[in-house]
Design a protein around this motif. Structure first.
Motif, PDB file in Angstrom:
ATOM      1  N   VAL A 138      48.133  43.405  38.225  1.00  0.00           N
ATOM      2  CA  VAL A 138      46.797  42.797  38.202  1.00  0.00           C
ATOM      3  C   VAL A 138      46.878  41.333  38.648  1.00  0.00           C
ATOM      4  CG1 VAL A 138      44.923  42.060  36.666  1.00  0.00           C
ATOM      5  CG2 VAL A 138      45.864  44.361  36.465  1.00  0.00           C
ATOM      6  N   GLU A 139      47.872  40.606  38.155  1.00  0.00           N
ATOM      7  CA  GLU A 139      48.014  39.183  38.497  1.00  0.00           C
ATOM      8  C   GLU A 139      48.278  38.981  39.987  1.00  0.00           C
ATOM      9  OE1 GLU A 139      47.995  35.148  37.848  1.00  0.00           O
ATOM     10  OE2 GLU A 139      47.454  36.719  36.424  1.00  0.00           O
ATOM     11  N   GLN A 192      41.084  35.772  44.321  1.00  0.00           N
ATOM     12  CA  GLN A 192      40.432  34.480  44.202  1.00  0.00           C
ATOM     13  C   GLN A 192      41.413  33.332  43.977  1.00  0.00           C
ATOM     14  OE1 GLN A 192      37.119  34.320  44.706  1.00  0.00           O
ATOM     15  NE2 GLN A 192      37.174  36.519  45.030  1.00  0.00           N
ATOM     16  N   TYR A 193      42.709  33.628  43.969  1.00  0.00           N
ATOM     17  CA  TYR A 193      43.701  32.585  43.721  1.00  0.00           C
ATOM     18  C   TYR A 193      44.995  32.931  44.449  1.00  0.00           C
ATOM     19  CZ  TYR A 193      44.736  36.119  40.165  1.00  0.00           C
ATOM     20  OH  TYR A 193      44.972  37.303  39.519  1.00  0.00           O
ATOM     21  N   VAL A 194      45.846  31.933  44.617  1.00  0.00           N
ATOM     22  CA  VAL A 194      47.104  32.097  45.341  1.00  0.00           C
ATOM     23  C   VAL A 194      48.079  32.895  44.486  1.00  0.00           C
ATOM     24  CG1 VAL A 194      49.056  30.873  46.330  1.00  0.00           C
ATOM     25  CG2 VAL A 194      46.762  29.938  46.569  1.00  0.00           C
TER      26      VAL A 194
END
Length: 196
Positions: A70-71, A76-78
């Motif tokens: 999931v991470e 929406q993020y690097v």
């Protein structure tokens, strides 16, 4: 029965974590499933208590893999800078599960061994992947912490210093002669300071 109404989840062969979701839902609905099968007199063989324990241990073992999936799948993020440290964390969690004595069955022992071997094969020398190593060094949260191998860290830092120096040399507004070299040295000092 006073239980939350949870629909069973069917796994999908193209998504590994759908099997984990299915097993977790079966565990959450255990009493309801056992009671329903008994009332319906369904011709389905029930799991024995030790098999329920295997399902529970498998879910515990696979939970960190789900969290990392999931991470890393975030849009929406690097995520590239997290790869090395998260993969190493998975290896540590699996090794801990193996050495903690929490494993009660041969099935889970085999599962842990297969996961460990697969991770060793896939993540071997990941610190030497140029993109991942440089992204980790440049991420202020990790810098040197992501690396076990100091050689991989040194190589990534050297590549970044070279790239920064080349950028200043190739700029059209760079001062001519010795002043350009002075700017390159200044960039290299600044890069070293940032990486420390």
């Amino acid at each position: 029965m006073g239980l939350p109404e949870l629909r069973p989840i069917q796994d999908c062969i193209t998504r590994w974590n759908s099997t984990l979701h299915m097993l977790k839902r079966v565990l959450d609905s255990r009493e309801a499933i056992i009671s329903t099968l008994a009332l319906l007199n369904a011709p389905i063989e029930l799991l024995y208590p030790h098999e329920w324990d295997i399902v529970k241990e498998a879910c515990t073992l696979l939970e960190p893999f789900e969290q990392v999936t999931v991470e890393i799948s975030g849009e929406q993020y690097v995520t590239a800078s997290k790869m090395i440290i998260l993969c190493r964390g998975l290896q540590i969690a699996t090794t801990h599960h193996q050495t903690s004595g929490a494993i009660s069955t041969e099935n889970i022992t085999e599962m842990v061994q297969v996961l460990s071997a697969s991770m060793e094969k896939r993540f071997h020398r990941m610190e030497f992947n140029n993109v991942l190593a440089e992204a980790s060094v440049l991420d202020p949260r990790f810098k040197k912490l992501a690396f076990n191998d100091s050689t991989a860290l040194d190589e990534a830092v050297q590549r970044l210093k070279t790239a920064a120096a080349n950028c200043t040399r190739n700029e059209p507004s760079a001062p001519p002669g010795n002043q350009g070299e002075a700017v390159s040295l200044e960039v290299e000092k600044h890069t070293s300071a940032v990486l420390k």
